[in-house]
Design a protein around this motif. Structure first.
Motif, PDB file in Angstrom:
ATOM      1  N   VAL B  13      40.823  70.896 -30.624  1.00  0.00           N
ATOM      2  CA  VAL B  13      39.949  70.248 -29.651  1.00  0.00           C
ATOM      3  C   VAL B  13      39.305  71.285 -28.738  1.00  0.00           C
ATOM      4  N   LEU B  14      40.125  72.211 -28.285  1.00  0.00           N
ATOM      5  CA  LEU B  14      39.604  73.156 -27.294  1.00  0.00           C
ATOM      6  C   LEU B  14      38.622  74.155 -27.887  1.00  0.00           C
ATOM      7  N   SER B  15      38.886  74.564 -29.137  1.00  0.00           N
ATOM      8  CA  SER B  15      37.972  75.557 -29.692  1.00  0.00           C
ATOM      9  C   SER B  15      36.656  74.911 -30.125  1.00  0.00           C
ATOM     10  N   GLY B  16      36.728  73.636 -30.475  1.00  0.00           N
ATOM     11  CA  GLY B  16      35.519  72.871 -30.685  1.00  0.00           C
ATOM     12  C   GLY B  16      34.704  73.311 -31.890  1.00  0.00           C
ATOM     13  N   PRO B  17      33.425  72.964 -31.908  1.00  0.00           N
ATOM     14  CA  PRO B  17      32.572  73.298 -33.039  1.00  0.00           C
ATOM     15  C   PRO B  17      32.511  74.809 -33.243  1.00  0.00           C
ATOM     16  N   TYR B 283      24.887  75.516 -19.382  1.00  0.00           N
ATOM     17  CA  TYR B 283      25.913  76.567 -19.445  1.00  0.00           C
ATOM     18  C   TYR B 283      26.722  76.487 -20.734  1.00  0.00           C
ATOM     19  N   HIS B 284      26.278  75.657 -21.676  1.00  0.00           N
ATOM     20  CA  HIS B 284      26.953  75.518 -22.970  1.00  0.00           C
ATOM     21  C   HIS B 284      28.437  75.225 -22.793  1.00  0.00           C
ATOM     22  N   LEU B 285      28.718  74.210 -22.008  1.00  0.00           N
ATOM     23  CA  LEU B 285      30.114  73.868 -21.750  1.00  0.00           C
ATOM     24  C   LEU B 285      30.531  72.629 -22.546  1.00  0.00           C
ATOM     25  N   GLU B 286      29.934  72.482 -23.730  1.00  0.00           N
ATOM     26  CA  GLU B 286      30.226  71.302 -24.537  1.00  0.00           C
ATOM     27  C   GLU B 286      31.714  71.187 -24.854  1.00  0.00           C
ATOM     28  N   ASN B 287      32.402  72.328 -24.885  1.00  0.00           N
ATOM     29  CA  ASN B 287      33.827  72.289 -25.185  1.00  0.00           C
ATOM     30  C   ASN B 287      34.646  71.758 -24.023  1.00  0.00           C
ATOM     31  N   TYR B 288      34.060  71.779 -22.853  1.00  0.00           N
ATOM     32  CA  TYR B 288      34.826  71.384 -21.664  1.00  0.00           C
ATOM     33  C   TYR B 288      34.435  69.997 -21.188  1.00  0.00           C
TER      34      TYR B 288
END
Lengths: 233, 482
Positions: B13-17, B283-288
């Motif tokens: 989940v955290l590392s994401g795409p 800020y490309h924070l899609e993972n957060y």
């Protein structure tokens, strides 16, 4: 301590606007000019709005001179954040211009909308150089309103002191009352049972504006269409 | 075995795409291990988009500043205000900014107190919005004063009977508490920055207050944040509504107007969602900031929309049914008179649009939530306008009625204020991480265990963990039975 109040007999008012003119000159009320007046910026410590009632041919015109009601329970003084507007010990609702921060809370709180704001620097027509030196200067950005010609009270008190007597009825009368050609306006001490105003205020014709709000205004009106003895005209 | 599996899932989940080619500053392994680089990177690398946006916002803000100076020089006559509409856009902005300030702390504090795990990525952006919005709320009042040079009189001659003074006191308290709250939660992150960004050590070193992250420090911080998050909730209660409700103007002087301003939380959630959407993208924070965050807050938004509708309905039904003439004049001017376009636009943006978008699972996407939030933000601003102006325009006595058309000065100042607000927010996001690093890390390190423990504490008897049923908390059960 007197409790100054006013009675206006609507039966006698013919809407001549003399009170309005007298007030302007007495209190150096600035002139807004047609453009600003159109925007609703005109200042007039007393107004005589005209309302036309009924359909032709049964039409009648009514005048209700409106000025600061000097409420005994004023909504404007409670909300003022700096105490710039307050009720003094003689019941006059006063405005200290140098204390006013121009938040316009008092103007919004007044159910009679008789407080005015100086939107721009006050101006008078060029030919007017006869300012009354007794009234305070109101700069831009402060609220002003009818003071019952408070400066005249000071003068009356001084005069009475010089003559070594108490203040009598008639020593202190606002300019509008003095100028009224039909003698429709009365002024005096509401707490003095002998005074004209206190007698008239107890009349069956007497009413006050928005009395139901509990503001206890000290300006009383006498309704039209009835005589002093109570008989219909 | 179960633990391993869950941490593996968490890693996924955290590392994401997998790859974002142009932003691949560090290896995947490092990114997985360390949210620091993900969250510090946007602070240090600034793209052209940022500068262009900042320049545009700066230009609008400068124009607003010019308009304000023009107004200072010429008086409030430059506004569209008149008798009896003594209050206009500035007061609307004041209430609006105070409204969106509730975002932050209230949302973050409540979520923290409820131990909602999903709060971790959004608390910082919410708290920051609170503090910044409060300054602009206070600024709006100062703009509105005819004599702003006399503000100090509020301190010297303050009349405690005036609701404006209550406002001043409550906003000062709120600003103090929420600033402390924001700062406390920032300390561990500032310490990380102190250690990782040598160029700005002069700023972060004094602010970090010698934070080393020792057990004791963490314990103290936890207690302090806990206390502040309890304190901040009463401080955030909308006092500004009483400025209106306390005076006898038609439709202001009602029992509902005070609580009605809790609609502030409604606008606050919407504003927060917009901010989250922007920083996620920029800020490309899609993972957060994940779809789950938007869904959860979006559902909260729908709930608030319904509550808001109920309040609005109650306020207007009582007025209509009661038949008091003066109130009805205002009522009809709002529903069918000159303010009808604003009123119905408000109903559409506050109720219809969010309900349509967010009650449908297919449209309840990140984009959908943001569209609904923009609608609600506009709608809540309109709501403030339709509370303030129609009541003033129709006073009890029919002699002085008015209409109000804001002037170019008011619009310019309003636009300048909004631009300045966004600009300050952007700059703050360059100075401090907009997503809390330590909270994310704590979530990964302790959150899972804590959440499991919490669930175990209330699930009756047996719980299914992983594949096999486990008997848990026998002792507790016994305590409860005794």
């Amino acid at each position: 301590m007197p409790r100054w109040g006013m009675v206006i007999d609507l039966d006698k008012c013919d809407g001549c606007q003399a009170c309005v003119v007298a007030c302007r000159t007495e209190n150096n009320v600035p002139v807004a000019g047609p453009e600003e007046a159109e925007k609703g910026r005109a200042i007039s410590w007393i107004e005589v709005p005209t309302t036309i009632e009924g359909d032709y041919p049964n039409v009648r015109t009514r005048f209700i001179p409106r000025l600061c009601m000097h409420c005994d329970n004023p909504p404007c003084t409670a909300v003022c954040p700096t105490g710039a507007t307050y009720k003094d010990e003689e019941g006059l609702v006063a405005q200290i211009y140098p204390s006013c921060i121009g938040c316009r809370y008092c103007t919004s709180a007044c159910p009679y909308t008789v407080k005015y704001f100086n939107w721009t620097t006050p101006e008078w027509p060029d030919q007017t150089d006869h300012f009354n030196p007794d009234v305070a200067v109101r700069p831009v950005g402060v609220v002003e309103k009818c003071t019952f010609c408070h400066h005249r009270l000071q003068k009356g008190k001084e005069q009475a002191k010089i003559e070594g007597r108490e203040l009598r009825e008639g020593d202190y009368v606002p300019a509008c009352v003095q100028a009224c050609p039909t003698k429709a306006m009365y002024f005096g001490d509401l707490d003095d049972p002998e005074s004209t105003v206190s007698r008239l205020a107890k009349s069956t014709r007497s009413f006050r504006l928005l009395e139901e709000l509990g503001t206890k205004p000290k300006v009383y009106y006498l309704t039209e269409g009835e005589r002093y003895d109570g008989k219909k005209e | 075995m179960t633990e391993k599996r869950s941490s593996h899932q968490q890693g996924m989940v955290l590392s994401g795409p997998s790859v974002q080619a142009e932003h691949d500053y560090s290896s995947h392994a490092a990114r997985f291990e360390d949210p620091e680089s993900d969250l510090i990177r946007p602070m240090l690398t600034t793209g052209n988009g940022f500068y262009r946006t900042a320049a545009a916002l700066g230009a609008v803000a400068a124009w607003g500043l010019f308009a304000w100076l023009y107004q200072l020089w010429n008086g409030l006559g430059t506004t569209g205000l008149n008798r009896p509409v003594y209050w206009g856009l500035y007061v609307v902005n004041f209430v609006f900014f105070i409204g969106i300030s509730h975002a932050g702390t209230l949302i973050s504090a409540i979520l923290r107190l409820c131990q909602a795990e999903w709060r971790r990525a959004i608390t910082r952006s919410a708290e920051m919005m609170t503090v910044i919005a409060l300054f602009f709320g206070v600024g709006s009042v100062v703009l509105d004063l005819g004599r702003p040079d006399r503000v100090f009189l509020l301190f010297r001659d303050g009349n405690i009977q005036s609701p404006l003074l209550w406002d001043m006191i409550s906003i000062t308290a709120y600003l103090t508490i929420s600033s402390i709250y924001l700062y406390l939660a920032l300390i561990p992150d500032i310490a990380i920055l102190r250690d990782r960004v040598p160029g700005r050590r002069w700023l972060y070193r004094p602010l970090a207050l010698g934070w080393t992250g020792s057990e004791q420090q963490q314990r103290y911080l936890k207690v302090a944040i806990g206390v502040m998050s309890v304190l901040v909730i009463p401080a955030a209660l909308p006092i500004d509504s009483w400025v209106f409700a306390m005076i006898i103007q038609p439709m202001w002087h009602s029992i509902i107007l005070g609580p009605y301003f809790a609609g502030a939380i409604f606008s606050a959630i919407a504003a927060l969602l917009i901010v989250m959407g922007v920083i996620r993208r920029a800020y490309h924070l899609e993972n957060y900031l994940k779809p789950a965050h938007f869904t959860n807050l979006g559902l909260l938004l729908v709930a608030m929309s319904l509550i808001w509708f109920y309040f609005t309905f109650a306020a207007h039904l009582t007025v209509y049914y009661g038949g008091a003439t003066k109130e009805q004049t205002v009522f009809f001017s709002k529903l069918f008179g000159p303010y009808a376009p604003l009123f119905w636009a408000m109903m559409a943006t506050n109720v219809v649009i969010p309900l349509l978008i967010l009650s449908n699972r297919r449209t309840r996407t990140v984009t959908g939530t943001i569209v609904a939030s923009v609608a609600v933000t506009v709608g809540m601003w309109l709501e403030r306008l339709t509370i303030v102006v129609p009541s003033l325009a129709n006073p009890r006595l029919p002699y002085a009625t008015g209409v109000y058309h804001p002037s170019w000065v008011e619009w310019s100042v309003t636009a300048g204020f909004l631009a300045m607000f966004i600009l300050v927010y952007m700059l703050c996001s360059k100075l401090f991480p907009i997503v809390s690093i330590w909270e994310i890390r704590e979530g990964r390190e302790k959150g899972f265990a804590e959440a499991r423990e919490r669930i175990e504490s209330y699930l009756p008897g047996w719980a299914v963990l992983g594949a096999r049923p486990v008997r848990i908390r026998n002792d507790d059960d016994r305590v409860l039975q005794n």
